[in-house]
Design an enzyme around this catalytic site. Structure first.
Site, PDB file in Angstrom:
ATOM      1  N   GLU A 168       0.892  -1.043  -0.030  1.00 49.63           N
ATOM      2  CA  GLU A 168       0.054  -0.021  -0.212  1.00 49.63           C
ATOM      3  C   GLU A 168       1.033   1.283  -0.029  1.00 49.63           C
ATOM      4  O   GLU A 168       1.929   1.308   0.641  1.00 49.63           O
ATOM      5  CB  GLU A 168      -0.868   0.098   1.298  1.00 49.63           C
ATOM      6  CG  GLU A 168      -1.771  -1.235   1.477  1.00 49.63           C
ATOM      7  CD  GLU A 168      -2.386  -1.213   2.726  1.00 49.63           C
ATOM      8  OE1 GLU A 168      -3.265  -2.131   2.636  1.00 49.63           O
ATOM      9  OE2 GLU A 168      -2.259  -0.427   3.315  1.00 49.63           O
ATOM     10  N   CYS A 185       2.887   8.415   1.856  1.00 50.97           N
ATOM     11  CA  CYS A 185       3.085   7.183   3.144  1.00 50.97           C
ATOM     12  C   CYS A 185       3.441   5.860   2.284  1.00 50.97           C
ATOM     13  O   CYS A 185       2.745   5.520   1.692  1.00 50.97           O
ATOM     14  CB  CYS A 185       1.916   7.087   3.986  1.00 50.97           C
ATOM     15  SG  CYS A 185       2.103   5.943   4.915  1.00 50.97           S
ATOM     16  N   CYS A 196       4.613  -7.698   7.380  1.00 49.57           N
ATOM     17  CA  CYS A 196       5.546  -7.286   8.430  1.00 49.57           C
ATOM     18  C   CYS A 196       5.788  -8.531   9.482  1.00 49.57           C
ATOM     19  O   CYS A 196       4.849  -9.302   9.857  1.00 49.57           O
ATOM     20  CB  CYS A 196       5.035  -6.084   9.210  1.00 49.57           C
ATOM     21  SG  CYS A 196       6.072  -5.428  10.453  1.00 49.57           S
ATOM     22  N   CYS A 204       2.527  -6.791  15.772  1.00 48.11           N
ATOM     23  CA  CYS A 204       1.717  -5.958  16.688  1.00 48.11           C
ATOM     24  C   CYS A 204       0.284  -6.515  16.413  1.00 48.11           C
ATOM     25  O   CYS A 204      -0.119  -6.343  15.364  1.00 48.11           O
ATOM     26  CB  CYS A 204       1.993  -4.414  16.443  1.00 48.11           C
ATOM     27  SG  CYS A 204       3.736  -3.882  16.297  1.00 48.11           S
ATOM     28  N   CYS A 241      -2.685  -4.120  14.536  1.00 48.68           N
ATOM     29  CA  CYS A 241      -2.186  -3.717  13.169  1.00 48.68           C
ATOM     30  C   CYS A 241      -2.617  -4.880  12.110  1.00 48.68           C
ATOM     31  O   CYS A 241      -2.206  -5.953  12.364  1.00 48.68           O
ATOM     32  CB  CYS A 241      -0.717  -3.307  13.335  1.00 48.68           C
ATOM     33  SG  CYS A 241       0.063  -3.229  11.517  1.00 48.68           S
ATOM     34  N   SER A 280       7.335   4.023  17.694  1.00 48.54           N
ATOM     35  CA  SER A 280       5.739   3.829  17.954  1.00 48.54           C
ATOM     36  C   SER A 280       6.014   3.158  19.305  1.00 48.54           C
ATOM     37  O   SER A 280       6.358   1.875  19.599  1.00 48.54           O
ATOM     38  CB  SER A 280       5.480   2.718  16.911  1.00 48.54           C
ATOM     39  OG  SER A 280       5.472   3.209  15.628  1.00 48.54           O
ATOM     40  N   HIS A 305       3.159   3.227  22.360  1.00 50.14           N
ATOM     41  CA  HIS A 305       1.950   2.323  22.435  1.00 50.14           C
ATOM     42  C   HIS A 305       1.894   1.862  23.887  1.00 50.14           C
ATOM     43  O   HIS A 305       0.950   1.568  24.270  1.00 50.14           O
ATOM     44  CB  HIS A 305       1.807   1.358  21.511  1.00 50.14           C
ATOM     45  CG  HIS A 305       1.986   1.547  19.913  1.00 50.14           C
ATOM     46  ND1 HIS A 305       1.486   2.897  19.611  1.00 50.14           N
ATOM     47  CD2 HIS A 305       2.531   0.778  18.972  1.00 50.14           C
ATOM     48  CE1 HIS A 305       1.858   2.814  18.174  1.00 50.14           C
ATOM     49  NE2 HIS A 305       2.361   1.796  17.848  1.00 50.14           N
ATOM     50  N   CYS A 323      -2.736   1.152   8.342  1.00 51.82           N
ATOM     51  CA  CYS A 323      -1.712   0.229   7.884  1.00 51.82           C
ATOM     52  C   CYS A 323      -2.314  -1.112   7.469  1.00 51.82           C
ATOM     53  O   CYS A 323      -2.978  -1.814   8.390  1.00 51.82           O
ATOM     54  CB  CYS A 323      -0.656   0.279   8.765  1.00 51.82           C
ATOM     55  SG  CYS A 323       0.708  -0.902   8.496  1.00 51.82           S
TER      56      CYS A 323
END
Ligand code: SAH
Ligand code: SF4
Length: 414
Positions: free
Chosen positions: A105, A118, A125, A129, A132, A251, A253, A370
């Protein structure tokens, strides 16, 4: 799986050269090998930087050289397989597919004074996480520098002409490749954020190669480039030593290791104290303020205690905090926080002395968090995609035999 520093580059196709994979020296060597004078490399580079990758369109080159270059540069353009639009035409999300069928994307966000793209650095990935969509889908492969740079080229083509056909192959059923852009925004990319699919610091070669290209060839200033990471400590130190002081966004969190081990699984290898030290090192080395990203999840990390812990880290590292309410993701049971919880979290941060901003999530109606466009595309769920008519049928045929029927439950991906 890539190693933590991402040195295990995974080039796609050894048989073809992607011209955007070549740096200036490599391009010069290629032209030299073809018996050409050095100024030809400059000419080719100027075409590439304007988004022209077909040697037959490089009209200041001799015809014979155009043919020989066309034989060297393989068919490396991505295909546009889906396009969603949100925010009244100000957010465009593109699903691009490379030659081996992996899709990633890229999001273009338009503002009156800037145009931000972006970009993704990995197909999928490996960090896992649990909130996500990309993390749920797992890791496919590294992107090459050329594939990452190409996403910026695609955004340029959209901005310059509203047309995509110069930069991508538009699949037959995708129909149109023209974009209706609203009035009043820059006609070139002004900002790049590494916040698409993947962990940029688990693909250091492509991330650094792209930063170099953006800075040296596109002329972007380092401060207009942002690299977002979960906090891979050795790679943060490498980025600090690279000599281009891009903005680093971490990131976070969670403000304690127990919660962060769950929300950001790489925390188990790189606990908060080491991440904090790396942030401090980055700031001291580059003289740039680090950002902290905090995806606010209802009843998970929106407590007063987490806010106070976050404020303490932000104060110690002199960082700016961006709070982003979680974008609901298919298959993830957690929810975005209530308005009252968001307000209370922001108030607590402020009272505890943190410098913080509440960010709106651009493009919610375009599956813009994402990995979400890819998820709804490959799962055939959610809204129909305005461009990729017929996508659901096609993708079903391509689905991997071991692909899950739905994204994993929260906490199940690590
Ligand atoms: N891997 C890098 C960069 C890509 S993710 C990283 O994690 O930093 C970019 C940002 O999107 C990260 O801050 C991530 O936490 C956030 N994000 C992922 N899923 C989200 C969701 N469902 N809602 C809001 N933000 C999300
Ligand atoms: Fe990967 Fe970033 Fe998603 Fe975590 S939030 S799974 S690191 S893309």
């Amino acid at each position: 799986m890539p190693d933590a520093d991402g040195d295990a580059a995974d080039p796609v196709a050894a048989d073809v050269i992607d011209p955007y994979d070549l740096d200036a020296d490599e391009l010069a060597a290629l032209l030299d090998g073809l018996g050409e004078p050095s100024y030809r490399a400059t000419q080719v580079m100027e075409w590439l930087d304007r988004g022209v990758d077909d040697p037959h369109e490089m009209t200041n080159l001799p015809l014979g050289l155009r043919d020989r270059l066309a034989a060297s540069f393989g068919p490396t353009r991505p295909r546009l397989v889906a396009h969603t639009v949100a925010d009244g035409g100000r957010t465009h999300k593109l699903l691009l597919e490379y030659r081996d069928g992996v899709a990633i994307e890229t999001v273009l966000m338009l503002y009156p004074d800037r145009a931000t793209v972006c970009i993704s650095t990995q197909a999928g990935c490996a960090m896992g996480c649990p909130f996500c969509a990309t993390g749920q889908a797992g890791f496919r492969r590294q992107l090459t520098t050329g594939e990452v740079v190409r996403q910026v080229i695609v955004a340029h083509a959209v901005l310059a002409s509203g047309q995509l056909s110069a930069a991508v192959d538009v699949q037959a059923e995708a129909g149109e490749s023209t974009f209706d852009l609203p009035d009043g925004h820059p006609d070139r990319v002004t900002n790049v954020v590494f916040m698409g699919m993947g962990e940029p610091l688990a693909n250091v070669p492509a991330t650094l190669g792209t930063i170099d290209w953006l800075h040296d060839r596109l002329g972007l200033s380092a401060r207009n480039i942002t690299v977002s990471t979960v906090g891979l400590v050795p790679a943060i130190r490498r980025l600090a030593g690279h000599g281009k002081p891009v903005t680093l966004a971490v990131s976070l969190h969670a403000s304690d290791d127990a919660l962060r081990d769950d929300l950001v699984p790489p925390n188990r290898q790189h606990p908060l104290a080491t991440v904090e030290a790396a942030m401090e090192h980055y700031r001291a080395t580059t003289n740039r303020r680090v950002s902290i990203e905090w995806c606010l999840i209802g009843d998970v990390n929106d407590s007063d205690q987490q806010a106070r812990g976050l404020a303490a880290i932000a104060r110690r590292t002199r960082s700016h905090v961006n709070v982003i309410p979680m974008n609901p993701t298919p298959g993830v049971q957690w929810e975005e926080p209530s308005r009252a919880a968001v307000r209370r979290f922001m108030d607590t941060l402020e009272r505890a002395g943190a410098n913080a901003t509440l960010r709106d999530t651009r493009g919610r109606d375009a599956d813009a968090a994402c990995g979400q466009l890819l998820a709804s595309y490959t799962l055939g769920e959610g809204r129909r995609l305005p461009v990729a008519v017929g996508a659901a049928e096609r993708v079903d045929a391509r689905r991997e035999p071991d692909a899950p029927d739905a994204p994993a439950e929260p906490g199940g991906a690590s």
